[in-house]
Design a protein around this motif. Structure first.
Motif, PDB file in Angstrom:
ATOM      1  N   GLN A  28       0.822  -1.213   0.000  1.00 60.55           N
ATOM      2  CA  GLN A  28       0.000   0.000   0.000  1.00 60.55           C
ATOM      3  C   GLN A  28       0.854   1.260   0.000  1.00 60.55           C
ATOM      4  OE1 GLN A  28      -2.428  -0.989   3.417  1.00 60.55           O
ATOM      5  NE2 GLN A  28      -4.153  -1.537   2.102  1.00 60.55           N
ATOM      6  N   ARG A  29       2.079   1.165   0.476  1.00 66.85           N
ATOM      7  CA  ARG A  29       2.973   2.336   0.496  1.00 66.85           C
ATOM      8  C   ARG A  29       3.657   2.576  -0.846  1.00 66.85           C
ATOM      9  NH1 ARG A  29       4.072   0.643   5.924  1.00 66.85           N
ATOM     10  NH2 ARG A  29       5.737  -0.702   5.194  1.00 66.85           N
ATOM     11  N   ARG A  30       3.591   1.599  -1.736  1.00 65.56           N
ATOM     12  CA  ARG A  30       4.215   1.766  -3.045  1.00 65.56           C
ATOM     13  C   ARG A  30       3.528   2.898  -3.794  1.00 65.56           C
ATOM     14  NH1 ARG A  30       4.176  -3.550  -6.328  1.00 65.56           N
ATOM     15  NH2 ARG A  30       5.025  -2.058  -7.790  1.00 65.56           N
ATOM     16  N   PRO A  31       4.277   3.580  -4.673  1.00 61.43           N
ATOM     17  CA  PRO A  31       3.658   4.655  -5.457  1.00 61.43           C
ATOM     18  C   PRO A  31       2.454   4.174  -6.280  1.00 61.43           C
ATOM     19  CG  PRO A  31       6.030   4.711  -5.678  1.00 61.43           C
ATOM     20  CD  PRO A  31       5.707   3.461  -4.913  1.00 61.43           C
ATOM     21  N   LEU A  32       2.563   2.966  -6.830  1.00 61.86           N
ATOM     22  CA  LEU A  32       1.460   2.395  -7.598  1.00 61.86           C
ATOM     23  C   LEU A  32       1.203   0.968  -7.095  1.00 61.86           C
ATOM     24  CD1 LEU A  32       2.416   3.563 -11.205  1.00 61.86           C
ATOM     25  CD2 LEU A  32       0.532   4.399  -9.799  1.00 61.86           C
ATOM     26  N   PRO A  33       0.439   0.833  -6.023  1.00 60.48           N
ATOM     27  CA  PRO A  33       0.164  -0.509  -5.492  1.00 60.48           C
ATOM     28  C   PRO A  33      -0.518  -1.387  -6.541  1.00 60.48           C
ATOM     29  CG  PRO A  33      -0.637   1.183  -3.996  1.00 60.48           C
ATOM     30  CD  PRO A  33      -0.236   1.866  -5.264  1.00 60.48           C
ATOM     31  N   ASP A  34      -0.147  -2.644  -6.573  1.00 54.71           N
ATOM     32  CA  ASP A  34      -0.725  -3.613  -7.506  1.00 54.71           C
ATOM     33  C   ASP A  34      -2.049  -4.104  -6.922  1.00 54.71           C
ATOM     34  OD1 ASP A  34      -1.429  -5.806  -9.035  1.00 54.71           O
ATOM     35  OD2 ASP A  34       0.586  -6.666  -9.052  1.00 54.71           O
ATOM     36  N   PRO A  35      -3.177  -3.766  -7.572  1.00 53.04           N
ATOM     37  CA  PRO A  35      -4.479  -4.163  -7.019  1.00 53.04           C
ATOM     38  C   PRO A  35      -4.654  -5.686  -6.946  1.00 53.04           C
ATOM     39  CG  PRO A  35      -4.749  -3.113  -9.159  1.00 53.04           C
ATOM     40  CD  PRO A  35      -3.310  -2.976  -8.794  1.00 53.04           C
ATOM     41  N   VAL A  36      -4.066  -6.412  -7.871  1.00 56.02           N
ATOM     42  CA  VAL A  36      -4.168  -7.872  -7.849  1.00 56.02           C
ATOM     43  C   VAL A  36      -3.413  -8.419  -6.632  1.00 56.02           C
ATOM     44  CG1 VAL A  36      -3.577 -10.002  -9.068  1.00 56.02           C
ATOM     45  CG2 VAL A  36      -4.484  -8.049 -10.341  1.00 56.02           C
ATOM     46  N   ARG A  37      -2.218  -7.919  -6.402  1.00 55.82           N
ATOM     47  CA  ARG A  37      -1.430  -8.349  -5.243  1.00 55.82           C
ATOM     48  C   ARG A  37      -2.141  -7.996  -3.937  1.00 55.82           C
ATOM     49  NH1 ARG A  37       4.819  -7.141  -5.302  1.00 55.82           N
ATOM     50  NH2 ARG A  37       4.491  -8.379  -7.146  1.00 55.82           N
ATOM     51  N   LEU A  38      -2.713  -6.800  -3.867  1.00 61.93           N
ATOM     52  CA  LEU A  38      -3.451  -6.399  -2.668  1.00 61.93           C
ATOM     53  C   LEU A  38      -4.598  -7.368  -2.394  1.00 61.93           C
ATOM     54  CD1 LEU A  38      -3.659  -2.521  -3.128  1.00 61.93           C
ATOM     55  CD2 LEU A  38      -2.305  -3.759  -1.431  1.00 61.93           C
ATOM     56  N   THR A  39      -5.321  -7.714  -3.432  1.00 63.14           N
ATOM     57  CA  THR A  39      -6.450  -8.647  -3.284  1.00 63.14           C
ATOM     58  C   THR A  39      -5.968 -10.014  -2.828  1.00 63.14           C
ATOM     59  OG1 THR A  39      -7.725  -7.466  -4.955  1.00 63.14           O
ATOM     60  CG2 THR A  39      -8.379  -9.726  -4.499  1.00 63.14           C
ATOM     61  N   GLN A  40      -4.869 -10.496  -3.408  1.00 65.26           N
ATOM     62  CA  GLN A  40      -4.330 -11.800  -3.011  1.00 65.26           C
ATOM     63  C   GLN A  40      -3.929 -11.809  -1.537  1.00 65.26           C
ATOM     64  OE1 GLN A  40      -1.165 -12.067  -5.878  1.00 65.26           O
ATOM     65  NE2 GLN A  40      -2.376 -13.363  -7.257  1.00 65.26           N
ATOM     66  N   ILE A  41      -3.246 -10.766  -1.111  1.00 68.63           N
ATOM     67  CA  ILE A  41      -2.798 -10.680   0.283  1.00 68.63           C
ATOM     68  C   ILE A  41      -4.009 -10.624   1.217  1.00 68.63           C
ATOM     69  CG2 ILE A  41      -1.568  -9.257   1.974  1.00 68.63           C
ATOM     70  CD1 ILE A  41       0.285  -8.366  -0.379  1.00 68.63           C
ATOM     71  N   LYS A  42      -4.989  -9.814   0.865  1.00 69.35           N
ATOM     72  CA  LYS A  42      -6.181  -9.689   1.705  1.00 69.35           C
ATOM     73  C   LYS A  42      -6.938 -11.007   1.806  1.00 69.35           C
ATOM     74  CE  LYS A  42      -6.904  -4.758   0.967  1.00 69.35           C
ATOM     75  NZ  LYS A  42      -7.804  -3.744   0.389  1.00 69.35           N
ATOM     76  N   ARG A  43      -7.028 -11.724   0.701  1.00 65.43           N
ATOM     77  CA  ARG A  43      -7.717 -13.027   0.730  1.00 65.43           C
ATOM     78  C   ARG A  43      -6.973 -14.025   1.611  1.00 65.43           C
ATOM     79  NH1 ARG A  43      -9.329 -13.382  -5.580  1.00 65.43           N
ATOM     80  NH2 ARG A  43     -11.273 -12.224  -5.421  1.00 65.43           N
ATOM     81  N   GLU A  44      -5.656 -14.036   1.504  1.00 69.12           N
ATOM     82  CA  GLU A  44      -4.862 -14.962   2.320  1.00 69.12           C
ATOM     83  C   GLU A  44      -4.978 -14.597   3.804  1.00 69.12           C
ATOM     84  OE1 GLU A  44      -2.250 -18.176   3.149  1.00 69.12           O
ATOM     85  OE2 GLU A  44      -3.633 -17.705   1.538  1.00 69.12           O
ATOM     86  N   LYS A  45      -4.960 -13.305   4.103  1.00 69.82           N
ATOM     87  CA  LYS A  45      -5.140 -12.875   5.491  1.00 69.82           C
ATOM     88  C   LYS A  45      -6.486 -13.343   6.035  1.00 69.82           C
ATOM     89  CE  LYS A  45      -4.529  -8.902   7.107  1.00 69.82           C
ATOM     90  NZ  LYS A  45      -4.801  -7.502   7.280  1.00 69.82           N
TER      91      LYS A  45
END
Length: 58
Positions: A28-45
């Motif tokens: 989330q701190r990246r200049p352009l967060p990868d929405p696919v990666r964010l979704t994957q991390i959130k699902r795993e959490k």
């Protein structure tokens, strides 16, 4: 799962959840967060959170 095995299992899941939380914050701190990666991390959490919940009730 025996009670003596339960706590280490929950601790392991909780530690994995915390690592995912850190990865999510980093992404989330990246200049352009990868929405696919964010979704994957959130699902795993969420999956880990549900597994912890199930482990505590059994």
């Amino acid at each position: 799962m025996a009670n003596s095995e339960l706590n280490p299992h929950i601790e392991s899941l909780t530690a994995r959840h915390a690592r995912l939380e850190a990865r999510l914050a980093d992404e989330q701190r990246r200049p352009l967060p990868d929405p696919v990666r964010l979704t994957q991390i959130k699902r795993e959490k969420l999956r880990l959170k549900e597994e912890v919940s199930r482990s505590r009730t059994h």
